[in-house]
Scaffold this motif. Structure first.
Motif, PDB file in Angstrom:
ATOM      1  N   ALA A 164       0.844  -1.327   0.035  1.00  0.00           N
ATOM      2  CA  ALA A 164       0.067   0.080   0.021  1.00  0.00           C
ATOM      3  C   ALA A 164       0.855   1.187   0.071  1.00  0.00           C
ATOM      4  CB  ALA A 164      -0.661  -0.204   1.223  1.00  0.00           C
ATOM      5  N   VAL A 165       1.842   1.163   0.758  1.00  0.00           N
ATOM      6  CA  VAL A 165       2.879   2.328   0.858  1.00  0.00           C
ATOM      7  C   VAL A 165       3.574   2.531  -0.552  1.00  0.00           C
ATOM      8  CG1 VAL A 165       5.041   3.136   1.574  1.00  0.00           C
ATOM      9  CG2 VAL A 165       3.558   2.007   3.078  1.00  0.00           C
ATOM     10  N   ALA A 166       4.022   1.472  -1.223  1.00  0.00           N
ATOM     11  CA  ALA A 166       4.458   1.530  -2.821  1.00  0.00           C
ATOM     12  C   ALA A 166       3.418   2.270  -3.730  1.00  0.00           C
ATOM     13  CB  ALA A 166       4.954   0.285  -3.384  1.00  0.00           C
ATOM     14  N   GLU A 167       1.887   1.954  -3.540  1.00  0.00           N
ATOM     15  CA  GLU A 167       1.000   2.447  -4.433  1.00  0.00           C
ATOM     16  C   GLU A 167       0.730   4.120  -4.140  1.00  0.00           C
ATOM     17  OE1 GLU A 167      -1.577  -1.512  -5.096  1.00  0.00           O
ATOM     18  OE2 GLU A 167      -2.341  -0.315  -3.554  1.00  0.00           O
ATOM     19  N   VAL A 168       0.827   4.250  -2.837  1.00  0.00           N
ATOM     20  CA  VAL A 168       0.410   5.569  -2.314  1.00  0.00           C
ATOM     21  C   VAL A 168       1.646   6.523  -3.181  1.00  0.00           C
ATOM     22  CG1 VAL A 168       0.552   7.196  -0.483  1.00  0.00           C
ATOM     23  CG2 VAL A 168      -0.937   5.225  -0.486  1.00  0.00           C
ATOM     24  N   VAL A 169       2.967   6.183  -2.987  1.00  0.00           N
ATOM     25  CA  VAL A 169       4.353   6.814  -3.493  1.00  0.00           C
ATOM     26  C   VAL A 169       3.811   7.222  -4.794  1.00  0.00           C
ATOM     27  CG1 VAL A 169       6.403   6.756  -4.047  1.00  0.00           C
ATOM     28  CG2 VAL A 169       5.818   6.188  -1.702  1.00  0.00           C
ATOM     29  N   GLU A 170       3.322   6.115  -5.660  1.00  0.00           N
ATOM     30  CA  GLU A 170       3.051   6.182  -7.130  1.00  0.00           C
ATOM     31  C   GLU A 170       1.930   7.142  -7.249  1.00  0.00           C
ATOM     32  OE1 GLU A 170       2.356   2.543  -9.004  1.00  0.00           O
ATOM     33  OE2 GLU A 170       4.145   1.534  -7.951  1.00  0.00           O
ATOM     34  N   ALA A 171       1.079   7.313  -6.455  1.00  0.00           N
ATOM     35  CA  ALA A 171      -0.156   8.240  -6.562  1.00  0.00           C
ATOM     36  C   ALA A 171       0.053   9.591  -6.151  1.00  0.00           C
ATOM     37  CB  ALA A 171      -1.269   7.627  -5.737  1.00  0.00           C
ATOM     38  N   GLN A 197      -9.317   7.118  -5.493  1.00  0.00           N
ATOM     39  CA  GLN A 197      -9.437   7.206  -7.119  1.00  0.00           C
ATOM     40  C   GLN A 197      -7.993   6.879  -7.819  1.00  0.00           C
ATOM     41  OE1 GLN A 197     -11.371  10.555  -8.431  1.00  0.00           O
ATOM     42  NE2 GLN A 197     -12.684  10.605  -6.750  1.00  0.00           N
ATOM     43  N   ARG A 198      -7.272   7.433  -7.442  1.00  0.00           N
ATOM     44  CA  ARG A 198      -5.845   7.034  -7.962  1.00  0.00           C
ATOM     45  C   ARG A 198      -5.186   5.774  -8.046  1.00  0.00           C
ATOM     46  NH1 ARG A 198      -4.016   6.856 -12.530  1.00  0.00           N
ATOM     47  NH2 ARG A 198      -1.598   6.964 -12.661  1.00  0.00           N
ATOM     48  N   VAL A 199      -5.476   5.255  -6.784  1.00  0.00           N
ATOM     49  CA  VAL A 199      -4.854   3.933  -6.412  1.00  0.00           C
ATOM     50  C   VAL A 199      -5.668   3.059  -6.909  1.00  0.00           C
ATOM     51  CG1 VAL A 199      -4.548   2.337  -4.500  1.00  0.00           C
ATOM     52  CG2 VAL A 199      -3.706   4.719  -4.052  1.00  0.00           C
ATOM     53  N   THR A 200      -6.948   3.126  -6.871  1.00  0.00           N
ATOM     54  CA  THR A 200      -7.854   2.314  -7.688  1.00  0.00           C
ATOM     55  C   THR A 200      -7.477   1.863  -9.120  1.00  0.00           C
ATOM     56  OG1 THR A 200      -9.780   2.710  -5.960  1.00  0.00           O
ATOM     57  CG2 THR A 200     -10.211   1.560  -8.377  1.00  0.00           C
ATOM     58  N   GLU A 201      -7.237   3.370  -9.854  1.00  0.00           N
ATOM     59  CA  GLU A 201      -6.843   3.277 -11.128  1.00  0.00           C
ATOM     60  C   GLU A 201      -5.664   2.465 -11.517  1.00  0.00           C
ATOM     61  OE1 GLU A 201      -6.511   7.450 -12.244  1.00  0.00           O
ATOM     62  OE2 GLU A 201      -8.882   7.876 -12.311  1.00  0.00           O
ATOM     63  N   LEU A 202      -4.455   2.891 -10.388  1.00  0.00           N
ATOM     64  CA  LEU A 202      -3.332   2.311 -10.616  1.00  0.00           C
ATOM     65  C   LEU A 202      -3.421   0.544 -10.872  1.00  0.00           C
ATOM     66  CD1 LEU A 202      -1.050   4.703  -8.532  1.00  0.00           C
ATOM     67  CD2 LEU A 202      -1.084   4.233 -11.197  1.00  0.00           C
TER      68      LEU A 202
END
Length: 474
Positions: A164-171, A197-202
């Motif tokens: 989840a941390v990695a996804e947030v960094v990307e978002a 929304q952004r994490v879901t899109e990723l």
């Protein structure tokens, strides 16, 4: 700031000329288009630099402390990974009137901003520190390097899910873009909705190809995640957002007030820089012939190769060959990788009179790849084949050094394209060998590459490697 391009973890091998001519490519690329103007209302570079100097003042202070300590005969010897030893921490805290925790934080900030570089077991000031009071561009580049490394400055709490941390960094870039477009305070609940929304899109966009073969997961009736769990469930996103906003506030990119966040002028400018994929470059000084080697090379950095060679010839003609070669090599020993590459371009113009000193310089790790290629070309090798004079480790060192030049002086797109020049066939192989050669700019290069690369999967792997190098992990 994201991409839907299909991902592939393998690197495309390109001709060796990329390595041999990379410094020239940086200079050529910089001269091809004028820099667009920042959005209306953006403070002038001098004002932004004052803000950056203020925010980085503690880091600059501990960097100067390390420099002064070394000049008094007691080198600061950090631990593996670059962290301050307990003894050095206590000494810095006492000398600078800090707590040990503040000393460690300031030290890490100075490393990430390029004010301190660790060479083996010794720390020394980075080139930005020597330019700190006179070069606004160097200051802003140091702050942008820290901005890129926000997730290293303030690592995520250990209780948060790493995926989840990695996804947030990307978002986060999406959140920063939204904050910039808003040009004012944004409620945290609105940012939380955008993050969700952004994490879901990723997650929906990603078709991630593992870097190494992975065993197929064994699913069981009890292994399916519940709807209220997972990397970005409603219960995990708020603390992740709090962490991200707090980390960005720590580096000075935004300010937090109850229930809302606002980009600082520096943060807004940095987001624009990333969106426009430009780097603020130092202006070429006038009168190159009368300048020092360092100033002359920087003045020639924006010129095309033929024009630069004419400047080198004129500069060399005004000096005895021996003293000119000595000055060029002394300049190449500095910490600016672009200047190092340009110094050897100038030494190519010198020719045979430079051979003894260049041959001696081949014994110095930072200069060795450049010196060996210079000698190979001087002895008649085709310029496209001079890379064969280097070992694999020397080629990898040169790759990192050239990437550092691109990071400091080039565009993000050029840094991404530089990835293709690596001799390693896969990203994991490249990261493994980059970490092994121990280049002092490894962390900054990897952080900048992760920030610039449009492939989220590859960026995540590079960011992980940067974190491991920064912390001294395996």
């Amino acid at each position: 700031m994201t991409s839907r391009t299909p991902r592939d973890s393998r690197l495309r091998l390109v001709g060796p000329r990329t390595l041999a001519t990379a410094p020239r490519a940086v200079a050529e690329r910089r001269s091809q288009r004028p820099a667009p103007r920042p959005p209306e209302g953006t403070p002038a570079p001098a004002v932004l630099a004052r803000m950056a100097r203020t925010g980085l003042a503690p880091a600059a202070a501990i960097a100067r402390w390390a420099d002064a300590t070394s000049r008094h005969g007691t080198s600061v010897r950090p631990l593996t990974g670059g962290a301050l030893s307990d003894d050095a921490t206590e000494q810095a805290a006492a000398d600078l009137d800090l707590t040990p925790g503040q000393a460690r934080t300031d030290w890490d900030t100075a490393r990430l901003a390029g004010l301190i570089e660790v060479h083996g077991s010794t720390a020394r000031p980075g080139w930005r520190l020597s330019a700190w009071d006179r070069d606004d561009s160097a200051v802003l580049r140091g702050w942008v390097a820290l901005f890129d490394a926000w997730s290293l400055v303030h690592p995520a709490p250990s209780g948060l899910d790493p995926a989840a941390v990695a996804e947030v960094v990307e978002a986060v870039p999406q959140l920063l873009s939204f904050l910039q477009l808003s040009a004012g305070p944004v409620p945290v609940p609105q940012l939380l909705d955008l993050l969700d929304q952004r994490v879901t899109e990723l997650r929906e966009e990603r078709c991630e190809i593992p870097h190494d073969p992975q065993p197929a997961p064994q699913s069981t009736p009890d292994s399916a995640p519940r709807s209220d769990q997972g990397p970005h469930s409603p219960t995990t996103l708020p603390p992740l957002l709090d962490w991200a906003l707090g980390a960005l506030a720590d580096v000075g990119a935004l300010t937090l007030s109850p229930g809302q966040a606002t980009l600082t002028p520096l943060g807004s400018w940095a987001v624009w820089v990333k969106l426009e994929q430009i780097i603020v470059a130092a202006q070429s000084p006038a009168g190159n012939i009368e300048q020092s080697a360092d100033a002359m090379l920087r003045g020639c950095a924006r010129l095309r190769p033929n024009a630069a060679r004419a400047e080198y010839r004129a500069w060399l003609a005004a000096r005895p060959a021996k003293s000119a070669v000595t000055e060029l090599l002394d300049t190449a020993r500095g910490d600016d990788a672009l200047v190092r590459g340009l110094a050897f371009e100038a030494l190519r113009v010198v020719g045979a009179p430079a051979e003894p000193e260049v041959r001696a310089a081949a014994g110095e790790t930072p200069l060795r790849p450049y010196a060996l290629m210079w000698l190979a070309e001087h002895e008649g090798a085709d310029p496209e084949d001079v890379h064969t004079a280097l070992t694999r480790d020397e080629v990898t060192w040169l790759w990192v050094d050239t990437a550092a030049a691109v990071t400091d002086h080039g565009e993000s797109g050029l840094l991404v394209r530089h990835l293709e020049s690596a001799v390693q066939p896969t990203v994991p192989a490249l990261l493994h060998e980059v970490r092994a050669v121990g280049h002092p700019r490894t962390v900054q290069v990897l952080v900048a590459l992760a920030a610039a690369h449009p492939d989220p999967a590859l960026a995540k792997a590079v960011r992980r490697a940067a974190f491991q190098v920064h912390t001294g992990g395996g």
